[in-house]
Design a protein around this motif. Structure first.
Motif, short mmCIF file in Angstrom:
data_model
loop_
_atom_site.label_atom_id
_atom_site.label_comp_id
_atom_site.label_asym_id
_atom_site.label_seq_id
_atom_site.Cartn_x
_atom_site.Cartn_y
_atom_site.Cartn_z
N GLN A 45 0.86 -1.19 0.00
CA GLN A 45 0.00 0.00 0.00
C GLN A 45 0.89 1.23 0.00
O GLN A 45 1.83 1.33 0.79
CB GLN A 45 -0.90 0.00 1.23
N PHE A 46 0.59 2.17 -0.89
CA PHE A 46 1.35 3.41 -1.00
C PHE A 46 0.44 4.61 -0.81
O PHE A 46 -0.73 4.58 -1.22
CB PHE A 46 2.01 3.53 -2.38
N SER A 47 0.98 5.67 -0.24
CA SER A 47 0.28 6.95 -0.11
C SER A 47 1.04 7.98 -0.93
O SER A 47 2.28 7.91 -1.04
CB SER A 47 0.23 7.39 1.35
N THR A 48 0.32 8.95 -1.49
CA THR A 48 0.94 9.95 -2.35
C THR A 48 0.94 11.32 -1.69
O THR A 48 0.01 11.66 -0.94
CB THR A 48 0.20 10.06 -3.69
N ASP A 49 1.97 12.10 -1.97
CA ASP A 49 2.03 13.51 -1.56
C ASP A 49 1.69 14.40 -2.75
O ASP A 49 1.15 15.48 -2.58
CB ASP A 49 3.42 13.88 -1.06
N THR A 50 2.04 13.92 -3.96
CA THR A 50 1.78 14.64 -5.19
C THR A 50 1.11 13.68 -6.16
O THR A 50 1.04 12.48 -5.91
CB THR A 50 3.09 15.16 -5.85
N LYS A 51 0.64 14.21 -7.28
CA LYS A 51 0.09 13.35 -8.33
C LYS A 51 1.20 12.39 -8.78
O LYS A 51 2.36 12.79 -8.88
CB LYS A 51 -0.40 14.19 -9.50
N GLU A 52 0.84 11.15 -9.06
CA GLU A 52 1.80 10.17 -9.54
C GLU A 52 1.25 9.45 -10.77
O GLU A 52 0.07 9.16 -10.83
CB GLU A 52 2.13 9.13 -8.46
N ILE A 53 2.16 9.19 -11.70
CA ILE A 53 1.84 8.35 -12.85
C ILE A 53 2.76 7.14 -12.79
O ILE A 53 3.98 7.28 -12.79
CB ILE A 53 2.05 9.10 -14.18
N MET A 54 2.16 5.96 -12.69
CA MET A 54 2.91 4.71 -12.64
C MET A 54 2.85 4.05 -14.01
O MET A 54 1.76 3.78 -14.52
CB MET A 54 2.32 3.77 -11.60
N GLU A 55 4.03 3.80 -14.61
CA GLU A 55 4.14 3.12 -15.90
C GLU A 55 4.85 1.79 -15.68
O GLU A 55 5.82 1.73 -14.92
CB GLU A 55 4.97 3.95 -16.87
N PHE A 56 4.41 0.75 -16.37
CA PHE A 56 4.98 -0.58 -16.18
C PHE A 56 5.65 -1.06 -17.46
O PHE A 56 5.07 -1.01 -18.54
CB PHE A 56 3.88 -1.55 -15.73
N TYR A 57 6.90 -1.52 -17.30
CA TYR A 57 7.69 -2.01 -18.43
C TYR A 57 7.67 -3.53 -18.53
O TYR A 57 7.91 -4.08 -19.59
CB TYR A 57 9.13 -1.51 -18.32
N SER A 58 7.42 -4.19 -17.40
CA SER A 58 7.27 -5.65 -17.38
C SER A 58 6.52 -6.00 -16.10
O SER A 58 6.38 -5.17 -15.20
CB SER A 58 8.63 -6.35 -17.40
N GLY A 59 6.05 -7.23 -16.03
CA GLY A 59 5.39 -7.70 -14.82
C GLY A 59 3.91 -7.90 -14.98
O GLY A 59 3.33 -7.71 -16.06
N ASP A 60 3.30 -8.28 -13.87
CA ASP A 60 1.87 -8.57 -13.81
C ASP A 60 1.41 -8.21 -12.40
O ASP A 60 1.95 -8.72 -11.42
CB ASP A 60 1.64 -10.05 -14.09
N LEU A 61 0.43 -7.30 -12.30
CA LEU A 61 -0.04 -6.88 -11.00
C LEU A 61 -1.49 -6.44 -11.06
O LEU A 61 -2.01 -6.11 -12.12
CB LEU A 61 0.82 -5.76 -10.43
N LEU A 62 -2.12 -6.47 -9.88
CA LEU A 62 -3.47 -5.94 -9.71
C LEU A 62 -3.36 -4.68 -8.88
O LEU A 62 -2.53 -4.59 -7.96
CB LEU A 62 -4.35 -6.96 -8.98
N VAL A 63 -4.19 -3.68 -9.19
CA VAL A 63 -4.14 -2.39 -8.51
C VAL A 63 -5.54 -2.02 -8.04
O VAL A 63 -6.50 -2.13 -8.79
CB VAL A 63 -3.59 -1.29 -9.45
#
Length: 103
Positions: A45-63
């Motif tokens: 679990q992550f909390s943000t202080d600013t807007k974040e854009i997460m980009e994925f180059y490999s892998g498999d995950l649920l969000v």
């Protein structure tokens, strides 16, 4: 984009969840920052202080995005954005290579 040019890299690693999530901070000439990292399988679990854009180059995950009740699948070539001052959850299924942009 396969590389970032003209950046500074901070020596100190960002290490979370007993080393299961690690990254390095890149600082661009305009002062903007990104982190490049790797996530091992697990739930985080992550909390943000600013807007974040997460980009994925490999892998498999649920969000589980802020305000959502359904988990969404992400992997190579996908991304999501979260607003400042929010929390999101990740369920990483396989080693995941990512970039996070701030602001």
């Amino acid at each position: 984009m396969s590389q970032f040019d003209n950046v500074s890299v901070l020596h100190k690693a960002n290490v979370y969840f007993e080393g299961k999530v690690t990254s390095r901070t890149l600082v661009f000439p305009d002062g903007s920052k990104k982190t490049l990292g790797v996530m091992l399988p697990g739930e985080f679990q992550f909390s943000t202080d600013t807007k974040e854009i997460m980009e994925f180059y490999s892998g498999d995950l649920l969000v589980l995005l802020p305000g959502e009740s359904e988990w969404k699948q992400f992997g190579a070539g996908t991304q999501f954005e979260v607003a400042a001052n929010t929390t999101f959850k990740l369920n990483v299924k396989s080693v995941t290579d990512y970039c996070c942009s701030f602001g």
